[in-house]
Structures are given as structure tokens and as C-alpha cells.
Design a protein around this motif. Structure first.
Motif, PDB file in Angstrom:
ATOM      1  N   GLY A   1       6.447   7.905  51.341  1.00 20.46           N
ATOM      2  CA  GLY A   1       7.582   8.613  50.747  1.00 20.46           C
ATOM      3  C   GLY A   1       8.111   9.945  51.405  1.00 20.46           C
ATOM      4  O   GLY A   1       8.292   9.671  52.854  1.00 20.46           O
ATOM      5  N   PRO A   2       9.876   9.876  51.121  1.00 17.19           N
ATOM      6  CA  PRO A   2      10.432  10.487  51.015  1.00 17.19           C
ATOM      7  C   PRO A   2      10.064  12.184  52.037  1.00 17.19           C
ATOM      8  O   PRO A   2       8.711  12.827  51.834  1.00 17.19           O
ATOM      9  CB  PRO A   2      11.383  11.388  50.433  1.00 17.19           C
ATOM     10  CG  PRO A   2      11.415  10.561  49.375  1.00 17.19           C
ATOM     11  CD  PRO A   2      10.053   9.848  48.940  1.00 17.19           C
ATOM     12  N   ILE A   3      10.078  12.444  53.363  1.00 19.87           N
ATOM     13  CA  ILE A   3       9.763  14.074  53.885  1.00 19.87           C
ATOM     14  C   ILE A   3      10.628  14.540  54.695  1.00 19.87           C
ATOM     15  O   ILE A   3      11.642  13.610  55.184  1.00 19.87           O
ATOM     16  CB  ILE A   3       8.567  12.922  55.061  1.00 19.87           C
ATOM     17  CG1 ILE A   3       7.204  12.381  54.754  1.00 19.87           C
ATOM     18  CG2 ILE A   3       8.351  14.330  56.172  1.00 19.87           C
ATOM     19  CD1 ILE A   3       7.090  11.515  56.309  1.00 19.87           C
ATOM     20  N   ALA A   4      10.760  15.973  53.795  1.00 18.93           N
ATOM     21  CA  ALA A   4      11.997  16.947  54.365  1.00 18.93           C
ATOM     22  C   ALA A   4      11.335  17.024  56.036  1.00 18.93           C
ATOM     23  O   ALA A   4      10.180  17.346  55.996  1.00 18.93           O
ATOM     24  CB  ALA A   4      12.125  17.588  53.118  1.00 18.93           C
ATOM     25  N   PRO A   5      13.141  17.116  56.429  1.00 23.86           N
ATOM     26  CA  PRO A   5      13.039  17.483  57.916  1.00 23.86           C
ATOM     27  C   PRO A   5      11.927  19.424  57.835  1.00 23.86           C
ATOM     28  O   PRO A   5      11.329  19.658  58.306  1.00 23.86           O
ATOM     29  CB  PRO A   5      13.949  17.917  58.245  1.00 23.86           C
ATOM     30  CG  PRO A   5      14.553  16.956  57.669  1.00 23.86           C
ATOM     31  CD  PRO A   5      13.635  17.276  56.242  1.00 23.86           C
TER      32      PRO A   5
ATOM     33  N   PRO B   1      14.403  11.745  67.329  1.00 25.17           N
ATOM     34  CA  PRO B   1      15.963  11.475  67.855  1.00 25.17           C
ATOM     35  C   PRO B   1      15.868  12.859  66.257  1.00 25.17           C
ATOM     36  O   PRO B   1      15.534  13.058  65.283  1.00 25.17           O
ATOM     37  CB  PRO B   1      16.266  10.403  67.177  1.00 25.17           C
ATOM     38  CG  PRO B   1      14.965   9.967  67.128  1.00 25.17           C
ATOM     39  CD  PRO B   1      13.767  10.688  67.011  1.00 25.17           C
ATOM     40  N   SER B   2      18.051  12.513  66.326  1.00 27.15           N
ATOM     41  CA  SER B   2      18.412  13.848  65.369  1.00 27.15           C
ATOM     42  C   SER B   2      17.995  13.471  64.235  1.00 27.15           C
ATOM     43  O   SER B   2      18.133  11.804  63.568  1.00 27.15           O
ATOM     44  CB  SER B   2      19.953  13.516  65.585  1.00 27.15           C
ATOM     45  OG  SER B   2      20.957  14.248  64.814  1.00 27.15           O
ATOM     46  N   LEU B   3      17.275  14.122  63.038  1.00 30.56           N
ATOM     47  CA  LEU B   3      17.542  14.383  61.948  1.00 30.56           C
ATOM     48  C   LEU B   3      17.893  14.084  60.968  1.00 30.56           C
ATOM     49  O   LEU B   3      17.947  14.944  59.698  1.00 30.56           O
ATOM     50  CB  LEU B   3      16.358  15.333  61.206  1.00 30.56           C
ATOM     51  CG  LEU B   3      14.614  15.233  61.836  1.00 30.56           C
ATOM     52  CD1 LEU B   3      13.971  16.240  61.752  1.00 30.56           C
ATOM     53  CD2 LEU B   3      14.235  13.418  61.559  1.00 30.56           C
ATOM     54  N   SER B   4      19.498  14.289  61.525  1.00 33.12           N
ATOM     55  CA  SER B   4      21.055  14.070  60.670  1.00 33.12           C
ATOM     56  C   SER B   4      21.056  13.175  59.919  1.00 33.12           C
ATOM     57  O   SER B   4      21.436  13.262  58.706  1.00 33.12           O
ATOM     58  CB  SER B   4      22.018  15.096  61.079  1.00 33.12           C
ATOM     59  OG  SER B   4      21.894  13.903  62.463  1.00 33.12           O
ATOM     60  N   ASN B   5      20.419  12.061  60.178  1.00 37.84           N
ATOM     61  CA  ASN B   5      19.630  10.312  59.330  1.00 37.84           C
ATOM     62  C   ASN B   5      18.632  10.482  59.260  1.00 37.84           C
ATOM     63  O   ASN B   5      17.813  11.127  59.869  1.00 37.84           O
ATOM     64  CB  ASN B   5      20.744   9.421  60.520  1.00 37.84           C
ATOM     65  CG  ASN B   5      22.186   9.489  60.779  1.00 37.84           C
ATOM     66  OD1 ASN B   5      22.790  10.142  59.742  1.00 37.84           O
ATOM     67  ND2 ASN B   5      22.287   9.613  62.131  1.00 37.84           N
ATOM     68  N   GLU B   6      18.386   9.892  58.242  1.00 32.70           N
ATOM     69  CA  GLU B   6      17.288   9.223  58.093  1.00 32.70           C
ATOM     70  C   GLU B   6      16.472   8.560  58.663  1.00 32.70           C
ATOM     71  O   GLU B   6      16.869   7.555  60.130  1.00 32.70           O
ATOM     72  CB  GLU B   6      17.507   7.820  57.161  1.00 32.70           C
ATOM     73  CG  GLU B   6      17.623   8.475  55.705  1.00 32.70           C
ATOM     74  CD  GLU B   6      17.167   7.344  54.245  1.00 32.70           C
ATOM     75  OE1 GLU B   6      16.986   6.570  54.593  1.00 32.70           O
ATOM     76  OE2 GLU B   6      17.455   7.891  53.352  1.00 32.70           O
ATOM     77  N   LEU B   7      15.048   9.054  59.403  1.00 32.26           N
ATOM     78  CA  LEU B   7      14.327   7.972  60.307  1.00 32.26           C
ATOM     79  C   LEU B   7      13.378   7.902  59.646  1.00 32.26           C
ATOM     80  O   LEU B   7      12.103   8.237  58.526  1.00 32.26           O
ATOM     81  CB  LEU B   7      13.753   9.333  61.549  1.00 32.26           C
ATOM     82  CG  LEU B   7      13.339   9.021  62.191  1.00 32.26           C
ATOM     83  CD1 LEU B   7      13.765   8.084  63.214  1.00 32.26           C
ATOM     84  CD2 LEU B   7      12.861   9.912  63.212  1.00 32.26           C
ATOM     85  N   GLU B   8      13.100   6.056  60.010  1.00 33.42           N
ATOM     86  CA  GLU B   8      11.956   5.454  59.424  1.00 33.42           C
ATOM     87  C   GLU B   8      10.621   5.682  60.008  1.00 33.42           C
ATOM     88  O   GLU B   8      11.137   5.398  60.938  1.00 33.42           O
ATOM     89  CB  GLU B   8      12.822   3.738  59.354  1.00 33.42           C
ATOM     90  CG  GLU B   8      13.901   4.163  57.769  1.00 33.42           C
ATOM     91  CD  GLU B   8      13.595   2.551  57.957  1.00 33.42           C
ATOM     92  OE1 GLU B   8      13.784   1.429  58.266  1.00 33.42           O
ATOM     93  OE2 GLU B   8      14.843   2.595  56.699  1.00 33.42           O
TER      94      GLU B   8
END
Length: 222
Positions: A52-56, A203-210
Motif C-alpha cells: 500500500g501507500p508508504i509515506a516518505p 531516488p527523489s521522493l518528490s515522485n511516487e516510487l514503486e
């Protein structure tokens, strides 16, 4: 009379020659194949584990982050009792963070990648046999392993229960001792432990990382 008798004897012999030349035949063929039991593996949930979604903000900048433990059910069904072994191959072997094996308490070669690049790997995970979670035809069985396809089978202990993807490594199950048993059905509970890389190494976490972990399980008839 002697000449006449000889001519009478010769006539039917000579007449039989064209009859033999006209003879036909039919061939009877016996076919069949002796085959081992056909066994098919499958994973519960279609073999997909979704964290599921994981917050940085939930990730650490200085150490690996362990995600919630998950389990998956491996079921192997056969059309007749058969002995078999399985192996696992990582499809993301080139992107594994250095040191994450120790963090996951895994031996060398026993972690599988989650994607990313070689310099920015996403993380890794392990697949292990759940203790007490192995059933063969509804009876308790024990996982065993061998280092090569012709090696001796040994019982698993400690962190050896973690599936190792080293080449030729195979796993099977035994009801007693270390000889693979023959089963119609095996139900094996597998534990999945997943850890993510440090945020500074992602990598940058400003975008989604799958998370892109992928592994292939192969079944061998013994």
C-alpha cells in the motif's frame, strides 16, 4: 508317368509366385508414455503482496526501514503422489542495498531486490518457510534443502529457513528424516520480510516510487 507327375507338381508352385507378390500387410503399433505425477504450484492472492501507500516521513534517512511482515501461501497440487523440489530466482538481482542482508538477518544470497538502480536500489526482501506452517496431505512436514541438483538433502535450521536464490539451490519437504516425500498436495506458509533503503540512498521522493520485487518459483519433479 514320371514326367507327367513332375509337371503336375510344378504347376501349383509356379502359380503361387504372383499370389505372394500381391500380399498386403497392416502394422500394429503399441504406444504409451510413463510419466511422473504432474504437479502445479500456485500462490495465494495471485502471488502479489501489496504494502500500500508508504509515506516518505515513515522512512529513515540513516537506517533501513522494516515494513510490516506479510505471509503468502504456496500450494502445490499433483494428480498423483509425487516427489518434487522448488527453487526461486530473483528477477531484480542487480539492485540490492549493501548491508541489507545483515539488517534482515539473512545469509548471503538470500535477499531479493525491489527494483531501482544499482546506485539507488529501493530495498530488498526475504522469503522464508514459516515454522509449523508446512503441511503435506494434511500432515505436518519439514522443509529440507540441497545446494545442487544432485547433492545430499539436509534439514533446515536457524536462518537457513530463508530461501536462498543461489544457483542450483533446491527445496523440498519430508515427513521424516531428509528424504523428499511424495505428496498429492503441499501447503506451505511463507513469511515475507521487506526492508526499504535509507531515504538518502533512494531516488527523489518528490515522485511516487514503486516497489518492484519480482521472483520466479520453479518446480522440479524428482
Amino acid at each position: 508317368m514320371k514326367n507327367t507327375l513332375r509337371s503336375l507338381v510344378l504347376v501349383p508352385v509356379l502359380a503361387s509366385v504372383p499370389m505372394a507378390a500381391l500380399a498386403t500387410s497392416a502394422e500394429l503399433t503399441i504406444t504409451g508414455t510413463i510419466t511422473p505425477a504432474v504437479c502445479t504450484p500456485s500462490f495465494s492472492g495471485g502471488g502479489t503482496i501489496n504494502h500500500g501507500p508508504i509515506a516518505p516521513a515513515d522512512l529513515s534517512a540513516t537506517q533501513f526501514t522494516l515494513l510490516n511482515a506479510e505471509t503468502v501461501q504456496l500450494t502445490i497440487t499433483c494428480d498423483a503422489p509425487g516427489a518434487f523440489a522448488v527453487s526461486i530466482r530473483d528477477e531484480r538481482p542487480d539492485a540490492i542495498p549493501a548491508g541489507i542482508e545483515t539488517f534482515l538477518n539473512a545469509p548471503a544470497g538470500a535477499v531479493l531486490g525491489l527494483g531501482g538502480s544499482t546506485d539507488k536500489p529501493t530495498g530488498a526482501y526475504t522469503v522464508s518457510f514459516a515454522e509449523g506452517g508446512q503441511q503435506g496431505d494434511s500432515g505436518a512436514i519439514t522443509p529440507i534443502s540441497r545446494a545442487t541438483s544432485s547433492g545430499a538433502w539436509t534439514a533446515l535450521s536457524g536462518n537457513q529457513i530463508i530461501v536462498n536464490q543461489a544457483s542450483d539451490m533446491q527445496y523440498s519437504w519430508a515427513s521424516t528424516g531428509t528424504t523428499p516425500g511424495a505428496y498429492n498436495r503441499v501447503d506451505a506458509t511463507l513469511n515475507i520480510a521487506t526492508a526499504l533503503n535509507r531515504t538518502g540512498d533512494l531516488p527523489s521522493l518528490s515522485n511516487e516510487l514503486e516497489l518492484q520485487g519480482r521472483a520466479t518459483l520453479t518446480l522440479f519433479h524428482l
